[in-house]
Design an enzyme around this catalytic site. Sequence first.
Site, mmCIF file in Angstrom:
data_model
loop_
_atom_site.group_PDB
_atom_site.id
_atom_site.type_symbol
_atom_site.label_atom_id
_atom_site.label_comp_id
_atom_site.label_asym_id
_atom_site.label_seq_id
_atom_site.Cartn_x
_atom_site.Cartn_y
_atom_site.Cartn_z
ATOM 1 C CB SER A 22 44.975 45.559 36.424
ATOM 2 O OG SER A 22 45.052 45.106 35.078
ATOM 3 C CB THR A 23 41.876 47.608 32.510
ATOM 4 O OG1 THR A 23 43.018 46.913 32.010
ATOM 5 C CG2 THR A 23 41.604 48.804 31.618
ATOM 6 N N GLY A 78 37.048 44.856 31.651
ATOM 7 C CA GLY A 78 38.252 44.610 30.881
ATOM 8 C C GLY A 78 38.101 43.362 30.027
ATOM 9 C CB ALA A 79 38.554 41.999 27.176
ATOM 10 C CE LYS A 90 34.796 40.179 31.074
ATOM 11 N NZ LYS A 90 35.969 40.844 31.703
ATOM 12 C CG LEU A 92 43.265 35.371 31.459
ATOM 13 C CD1 LEU A 92 44.578 35.846 30.852
ATOM 14 C CD2 LEU A 92 43.197 33.848 31.440
ATOM 15 N N GLY A 93 41.083 36.721 35.477
ATOM 16 C CA GLY A 93 40.930 37.148 36.867
ATOM 17 C C GLY A 93 39.947 36.292 37.644
ATOM 18 C CD GLU A 99 34.784 39.602 34.673
ATOM 19 O OE1 GLU A 99 35.641 40.437 35.001
ATOM 20 O OE2 GLU A 99 35.048 38.597 33.975
ATOM 21 C CE LYS A 117 45.848 42.349 28.302
ATOM 22 N NZ LYS A 117 44.912 42.781 29.338
#
Length: 225
Positions: A22-23, A78-79, A90, A92-93, A99, A117
């Site tokens: 999302s970020t 993101g993280a 990293k 969770l997506g 990545e 975070k």
Amino acid sequence: MAGRDAAGSVESGMRVGLGTGSTVAHFLLHLGDRIAGGELSDVVGVPTSIRTETAALELGIPLRTLGELGALDLTVDGADEVDPGLNLIKGLGGAMLREKMVAQASRRMLAIVDDTKLVGRLGERAPVPVEVIPFEFASHLPWLERMGAEPVVRRSEDGSRYVTDNGNFVIDCHFAGGVPDPRAFDEALAGRAGLVESGLFLEMADEAVVAGQTGVYRMTGEDSR
């Protein structure tokens, strides 16, 4: 806010790794705006997931592959957790394998997060995701328990096993109070057949853009390494 700041780090001619989440979606919006407005030229990206690829194409961001480009100038991602040394959790997506492949091909990695975070120890809030091949995946659960983790096979919203873009499953490894020794755990995971990759990104990020209540700031982990 962090996404806009990170987009400002991209310069014309750069080859950029495009993270997932999302970020990162906000970063892609601002990057696409800079390209569409003529502020940037000759920028190409390498996506780390199918959804990032789809979003980037819709925003007019030119894409290539690692095989075509080789080394990248910058990866922005993101993280789920960031410790004081800029070590990350990293995945969770579900995109941690791609990545990490893109990040390791980059000269610099920039993590974009909000200040929720930030943690004192990796694993305090988020589990360590481990991507596993489907064959006999359950055989890893007792081993992960012996490593001190509470392993949980990730499920999709419909209750089925979560499947990554690579066709693999994910086991989320929870640790009460955090991972005691992230480096040792990462090395143990790397040595076990059937485990593809973990969400531990140790000494890979060079800088983090952090969005907090008072604004956006940057942090490095050099003093902690």
